[in-house]
Motif scaffolding. Sequence first.
Motif, mmCIF file in Angstrom:
data_model
loop_
_atom_site.group_PDB
_atom_site.id
_atom_site.type_symbol
_atom_site.label_atom_id
_atom_site.label_comp_id
_atom_site.label_asym_id
_atom_site.label_seq_id
_atom_site.Cartn_x
_atom_site.Cartn_y
_atom_site.Cartn_z
ATOM 1 N N ILE A 186 31.887 -22.431 -13.292
ATOM 2 C CA ILE A 186 30.482 -22.868 -13.309
ATOM 3 C C ILE A 186 29.964 -22.711 -14.739
ATOM 4 O O ILE A 186 30.085 -21.642 -15.345
ATOM 5 N N GLU A 197 20.904 -23.460 -1.211
ATOM 6 C CA GLU A 197 20.715 -24.633 -2.068
ATOM 7 C C GLU A 197 21.387 -24.403 -3.420
ATOM 8 O O GLU A 197 22.028 -25.316 -3.979
ATOM 9 N N ALA A 257 18.620 -26.659 -14.016
ATOM 10 C CA ALA A 257 18.704 -27.181 -12.655
ATOM 11 C C ALA A 257 17.312 -27.290 -12.086
ATOM 12 O O ALA A 257 16.373 -26.644 -12.548
ATOM 13 N N TYR A 260 25.203 -24.549 -2.965
ATOM 14 C CA TYR A 260 25.608 -25.934 -2.740
ATOM 15 C C TYR A 260 25.575 -26.719 -4.058
ATOM 16 O O TYR A 260 26.515 -27.467 -4.375
ATOM 17 N N HIS A 261 24.526 -26.516 -4.822
ATOM 18 C CA HIS A 261 24.402 -27.209 -6.106
ATOM 19 C C HIS A 261 25.544 -26.808 -7.043
ATOM 20 O O HIS A 261 26.154 -27.652 -7.721
ATOM 21 N N GLY A 262 25.834 -25.472 -7.077
ATOM 22 C CA GLY A 262 26.889 -25.010 -7.964
ATOM 23 C C GLY A 262 28.252 -25.518 -7.569
ATOM 24 O O GLY A 262 29.062 -25.904 -8.424
ATOM 25 N N LEU A 278 28.873 -28.219 -5.817
ATOM 26 C CA LEU A 278 28.933 -29.682 -5.909
ATOM 27 C C LEU A 278 28.998 -30.137 -7.365
ATOM 28 O O LEU A 278 29.812 -31.003 -7.725
ATOM 29 N N HIS A 279 28.147 -29.550 -8.221
ATOM 30 C CA HIS A 279 28.046 -30.015 -9.594
ATOM 31 C C HIS A 279 28.775 -29.117 -10.597
ATOM 32 O O HIS A 279 28.905 -29.495 -11.773
ATOM 33 N N ARG A 280 29.204 -27.923 -10.156
ATOM 34 C CA ARG A 280 29.897 -26.962 -10.994
ATOM 35 C C ARG A 280 29.092 -26.597 -12.241
ATOM 36 O O ARG A 280 29.638 -26.319 -13.303
ATOM 37 N N GLN A 281 27.773 -26.552 -12.094
ATOM 38 C CA GLN A 281 26.897 -26.115 -13.159
ATOM 39 C C GLN A 281 25.551 -25.724 -12.565
ATOM 40 O O GLN A 281 25.237 -26.067 -11.435
ATOM 41 N N GLY A 282 24.742 -25.013 -13.382
ATOM 42 C CA GLY A 282 23.421 -24.649 -12.911
ATOM 43 C C GLY A 282 22.828 -23.523 -13.728
ATOM 44 O O GLY A 282 23.475 -22.946 -14.611
ATOM 45 N N VAL A 294 21.432 -20.542 -9.707
ATOM 46 C CA VAL A 294 22.682 -21.065 -9.129
ATOM 47 C C VAL A 294 23.762 -19.983 -9.198
ATOM 48 O O VAL A 294 24.499 -19.762 -8.219
#
Length: 495
Positions: free
Chosen positions: A372, A385, A377, A388-390, A392-396, A400
Motif C-alpha cells: 500500500i 471502507e 483519499a 476496501y479502498h486500500g 482495491l486501489h492499493r493506496q490511500g 486507509v
Amino acid sequence: MKNIYRLCIVVFLLVCGVVVTALLWPPKFEYELRPVVTVAGYSVNANAFLAETEYMAGVSAYHLGEASFPAPEMPGRHNIPITLWRDSKFLEVTAVLYILQPVESLSVEWGSGTAFGSSGLNVDLRNFVANASEIPRGLLDLSHINFSSFRGELPVGEHIITLSVVGFGVSFDTVLKVVDTTPPTIVTRDVTMQMGREITTDDLVVSVFDLSPIESLEIVAQPDIFTPGEHITEVRATDIHGNAAIYPAVVTLLPNTVPPVFYGVRDIKVMLGEPIRFRAGVSAEDAFGRSVPFEIDASHINIHELGIFPATYTATDAWGLETYVTVNVHILNVDPEAVIEMVDDLLPQILRGATTQVEQARAIHNWIGDNISFAAAVGMDSAYEAAYHGLLHRQGNCFVFYGLSELLLTRAGIPNIRIDRIPETTNPTRHRWNLINPDGLGWYHFDATSNRILTRNERFMFTNSQAAEYTQRFAQQGVVDFYTFNPALYPMITP
C-alpha cells in the motif's frame, strides 16, 4: 395294797399306749420351704422347694409319690402338695410354684436402653414376663441373657433373645423388637438474603440430630425467590426409618437493585439501503440470568444515507430497572461481509510461517508497507471502507492504513484499538494509527502509514516514550504534534 397294785397296772397301760401311739404316729419335724419359679412345660423336681438350711438336711420331697412332675400350663401362682420325708418320718405340706408367662415380643425405642454389653440389656428385664406383677420382685431374677455374644448398640429390627431365671435352672425365648419412632430434631435459623438466589438447606439449617442416619433433608415450602419480603418456609428431615420432622424458618428476601445486562450489543455496519438486523446476536438478561425483552430506538437512522447514526437499546426487568446502551450504526457504501471475505482470503498468505501474535503483527505491518502506497483519499467513515479502498486501489491516506490494519489484525485475533491525534493541536490534519497488545505483552503503538521520517521498524510496536521522541523528529521537519493524543481515552500504553 390292792389299790396300789391297780394303780401300777393303769400306769403300765398308759405307758404302753403312749409307746404304741408313738410307733404308729411319728412326730412332726420342723421344715422350711421356698417358692419355685418356672415356665410351663418344664419338669419340676420336688426337692427344689426345700430351703437350703441345716435343719432341712436329709429331707426329701415328693409330689404325689414322684420325685419330679411337669409344671402346670396355667401361668400364675399354684399351691403344690408336697410330702416331706426324713428318717422314716413324713409330713404333708403345701409348696408355692409360680408359672411365668413370657411375652411373645417386647418393643423398645432404639437408643433408649438397647445397649447390649457385659451387663445385659439396659431395660427392666421383668418386662419380658407378662405376669411379673404376680411374682415377688426378689424372687424373679432374669440376670442372664444369651444373645449371640452381641456387644454394642442393638440395630433396629427383631432379635431373638434367651433369658434365664437364675437359681431355678429354667430359660425362655422371646423377641426383642428394637424400633425407631423418634423423628429428627432440627435447629433452624431465620435468614436475610438477596432475592433471586436459590434457597438451600445450608442457608436455613444449623444442625440436625437423630440416632439414626438422616436419609433426606429438604425444604418443603420453597418461597418465590423473585418476590421480595418475608416468607415463612419449612425444612423437613427424614431418617432411614421414615421418621420425619418439619421445622419452620423465616426467609427475608431483599429487593433486586441490579439492572438488566445486554449481551452481543456492538456497533453495526451495513451497506447503503440494506435492512439493519438490530436483534441478531443480541440478548438481555436480568440480574438472575432470565431473559428480558428489549426495545430499540432507531428513529435517527436513514438506511439510504451514508454516515454514522445512533441506535439505543432499552431493557426493562420485572422490577422496573432499566438499562440503556447506545451503538453506532455505520451506513456504508461497501458491503462489510464482502470486505471481511476479502481480508480472510488474503490473511493466510500474509501470515504464512508466523506463529506468535508478535510475528503475525509484524507480517501484517510488513505486507501493508510493501503493498500500500501513501496517497490522498476521499473521506471515509469506517475501517471497512478504508480497507476496501486500500485492497482495491492499493493506496490511500493514514485512515486507509489504519482501517486495513484494524481488519487484518482483528481477523488474525490480535487485540487492537484505534488511536487518534487530538484535534486541539496546531496541526490542522488528523492522523489515525493503531494500538496492539500481541501475546498479552502490553499495549504498543502500531503505525503502518508510510512516511519519510520514520523507518518501518520504528513504526512497529513503539512505546510512549518513543512516540514522544518521534513527535519531536517530525517537528524538526515542520510537522507538529504528530503523535499527540489523549492518554485518558486509552488503556495504559507501555511507557
